[in-house]
Design a protein around this motif. Structure first.
Motif, PDB file in Angstrom:
ATOM      1  N   THR A  25       0.850  -1.184   0.000  1.00 14.18           N
ATOM      2  CA  THR A  25       0.000   0.000   0.000  1.00 14.18           C
ATOM      3  C   THR A  25       0.890   1.240   0.000  1.00 14.18           C
ATOM      4  O   THR A  25       1.929   1.273   0.652  1.00 14.18           O
ATOM      5  CB  THR A  25      -0.920   0.020   1.224  1.00 14.18           C
ATOM      6  OG1 THR A  25      -0.119  -0.056   2.418  1.00 14.18           O
ATOM      7  CG2 THR A  25      -1.871  -1.163   1.188  1.00 14.18           C
ATOM      8  N   ALA A  26       0.463   2.255  -0.726  1.00 15.62           N
ATOM      9  CA  ALA A  26       1.287   3.452  -0.894  1.00 15.62           C
ATOM     10  C   ALA A  26       1.292   4.307   0.363  1.00 15.62           C
ATOM     11  O   ALA A  26       0.286   4.413   1.073  1.00 15.62           O
ATOM     12  CB  ALA A  26       0.787   4.264  -2.074  1.00 15.62           C
ATOM     13  N   GLU A  27       2.442   4.903   0.646  1.00 17.34           N
ATOM     14  CA  GLU A  27       2.567   5.910   1.697  1.00 17.34           C
ATOM     15  C   GLU A  27       2.349   7.285   1.082  1.00 17.34           C
ATOM     16  O   GLU A  27       2.618   7.495  -0.107  1.00 17.34           O
ATOM     17  CB  GLU A  27       3.964   5.858   2.318  1.00 17.34           C
ATOM     18  CG  GLU A  27       4.225   4.654   3.185  1.00 17.34           C
ATOM     19  CD  GLU A  27       5.621   4.682   3.779  1.00 17.34           C
ATOM     20  OE1 GLU A  27       5.784   4.162   4.886  1.00 17.34           O
ATOM     21  OE2 GLU A  27       6.546   5.221   3.134  1.00 17.34           O
ATOM     22  N   PRO A  28       1.890   8.249   1.872  1.00 15.56           N
ATOM     23  CA  PRO A  28       1.666   9.584   1.302  1.00 15.56           C
ATOM     24  C   PRO A  28       2.954  10.294   0.886  1.00 15.56           C
ATOM     25  O   PRO A  28       2.969  11.010  -0.122  1.00 15.56           O
ATOM     26  CB  PRO A  28       0.952  10.336   2.429  1.00 15.56           C
ATOM     27  CG  PRO A  28       1.259   9.580   3.678  1.00 15.56           C
ATOM     28  CD  PRO A  28       1.422   8.146   3.259  1.00 15.56           C
ATOM     29  N   SER A  29       4.039  10.096   1.651  1.00 19.85           N
ATOM     30  CA  SER A  29       5.289  10.819   1.362  1.00 19.85           C
ATOM     31  C   SER A  29       6.493   9.916   1.619  1.00 19.85           C
ATOM     32  O   SER A  29       7.171  10.034   2.653  1.00 19.85           O
ATOM     33  CB  SER A  29       5.384  12.078   2.234  1.00 19.85           C
ATOM     34  OG  SER A  29       4.281  12.924   2.036  1.00 19.85           O
ATOM     35  N   PRO A  30       6.810   8.989   0.690  1.00 27.94           N
ATOM     36  CA  PRO A  30       7.938   8.080   0.911  1.00 27.94           C
ATOM     37  C   PRO A  30       9.279   8.821   0.934  1.00 27.94           C
ATOM     38  O   PRO A  30       9.449   9.857   0.282  1.00 27.94           O
ATOM     39  CB  PRO A  30       7.872   7.125  -0.292  1.00 27.94           C
ATOM     40  CG  PRO A  30       6.508   7.299  -0.867  1.00 27.94           C
ATOM     41  CD  PRO A  30       6.112   8.703  -0.567  1.00 27.94           C
TER      42      PRO A  30
END
Length: 441
Positions: A250-255
């Protein structure tokens, strides 16, 4: 008045209960500190970077990031004869020693009593050696061995000092008596007939151990049995007793990403830090390999070889450029969806690229690389601007890369594999090596 006050308090409590998101069982165990740290152990010639997608899948199912680790062996390529020193190659003792030290560091850092070890290929042999011969059984709860040639890549009466010889000294010692070690739960994951290192001369079931939880994943290749989402699901089940909620990161908002730069010595990839490299990172314009403005990062590596941290966007492609001694190596990658500190880039010499992919074609070219698996013509069609690469062979997948010629004058091409798309710029000169890196599929 009193009853009104009590009702208000009860209402507030009930509202807070219903508003709070329900924890998954894994998240609840993590909150209670009951989850063992997991250490991922890479294979021959590999690097900790291989495990990034698997680590992301664990994180996406509630496993805490601060309990997920991956070792990076100094010299990951095995010696041709285990007892004879060889520059930039490692013995079985070298590997087990490094793993032992890494486990100790993880135990001290996490204050845990035991760890889980997950190994790909040679990494599984190192895990077994550590558990059986270096006291690892006291601090390891579970061992998961993926595509590990536990009974050899071959079995001959010559070169008995070879680490991968099923009749050799090393594997005979590991397999004599019980193939397991008391107190440690073992699982093996293997392919049916698609593992190039588990062929009929040893047996397709060569990676299995007697008494272990032996899992077969049909049609997966030697690397996929460690890095594919189906392999992750089996690991997760074995450790938690339940299937994962998702098999995709799942994607993070600010990798935020970081890593190190390494090199190749002769034809032996090493994980030794490479200083003196100018390292730049460029964001790419949507749907192309054209750089979007100035470099987001522009450094020259120190003795540590380290780079980062660098914030990135999940929907943006990137070009990572390594320049040294008049040569440059560029890696083109699609969107990076989660944070990692494990992103290693190797400064590949032209000879090393040719060794893994065959003679480089003339004119503008790209090296297409799939680190988490191999390529075959029928199973893994690689598309360049919609046309299939025809130099791949059918059958059991054995190659992780392929060089392709690109028509002159192309500033950007679209490369596709298994639903992932990378836009890349072909190399125009002999001093430039441009690589499409399909690391997230």
């Amino acid at each position: 008045m009193k009853n009104t006050l009590i009702s208000a308090v009860l209402a507030a409590v009930l509202t807070s209960w219903t508003a709070a998101p329900a924890q998954t069982p894994v998240q609840a165990e993590a909150a209670a500190g009951n989850l063992a740290p997991i250490i991922f152990v890479h294979g021959n010639g590999d690097d900790a970077t291989k495990w990034i997608p698997v680590i992301w899948m664990f994180e996406s199912n509630g496993y805490p990031a601060n309990r997920l680790f991956a070792i990076r062996f100094t010299d990951p390529v095995a010696r041709r004869e285990d007892s004879k020193p060889e520059a930039f190659r490692s013995s079985t003792t070298d590997q087990a020693s490094e793993l032992s030290a890494f486990v100790t560091r993880v135990l001290l850092r996490t204050k845990a009593h035991k760890v889980v070890l997950v190994g790909s290929s040679r990494g599984g042999m190192t895990i077994r050696n550590y558990i059986k011969n270096a006291g690892g059984a006291a601090v390891v709860s579970h061992a998961i061995l993926c595509g590990t040639p536990n009974h050899g890549v071959l079995a001959t009466d010559t070169n008995l000092d070879g680490e991968f010889n099923g009749r050799g000294y090393f594997l005979r010692q590991l397999n004599e008596g019980s193939e397991l070690v008391a107190g440690v739960k073992f699982m093996t994951i293997r392919s049916d007939k698609f593992d190039k290192f588990a062929q009929p001369n040893v047996g397709y079931d060569g990676p299995e151990l007697k008494g272990a939880d032996n899992v077969v994943l049909p049609d997966l290749d030697h690397r996929e049995v460690a890095f594919h989402p189906l392999a992750f699901a089996e690991m997760y089940r074995f450790l938690t007793g339940r299937p994962p909620e998702t098999r995709k990161p799942t994607a993070e908002p600010s990798p935020v990403i970081s890593g190190i730069l390494t090199s190749v010595e002769g034809l032996a990839p090493t994980n030794r830090p490479l200083p003196g490299v100018r390292f730049r990172v460029f964001a790419l314009k949507p749907g192309s390999a054209v750089r979007s403005g100035d470099a987001l990062l522009d450094i020259t590596t120190s003795e540590t070889g380290a780079w980062g941290p660098l914030p990135v966007k999940t929907d943006t492609g990137y070009e990572f450029v390594l320049a040294k001694d008049g040569r440059s190596v560029s890696y083109f990658m699609s969107g990076i969806v989660r944070s990692t500190a494990l992103l290693n880039f190797r400064f590949l010499p032209a000879s090393a690229a040719q060794a893994v992919s065959g003679p480089a074609p003339s004119g503008p070219r790209l090296l297409i690389h799939r680190p988490q698996g191999y390529l075959s013509k029928d199973r893994d069609p690689v598309l360049v601007d919609g046309a299939a690469v025809d130099t791949l062979t059918p059958g059991v997948p054995t190659r992780d890369s392929v060089s392709v010629s690109i028509a002159a004058g192309r500033a950007s091409v679209r490369v596709e594999l298994r639903g992932e798309t990378v836009h890349a710029r072909p190399a125009e000169s002999e001093n430039e090596l441009n690589i499409v890196e399909f690391i997230w599929d």
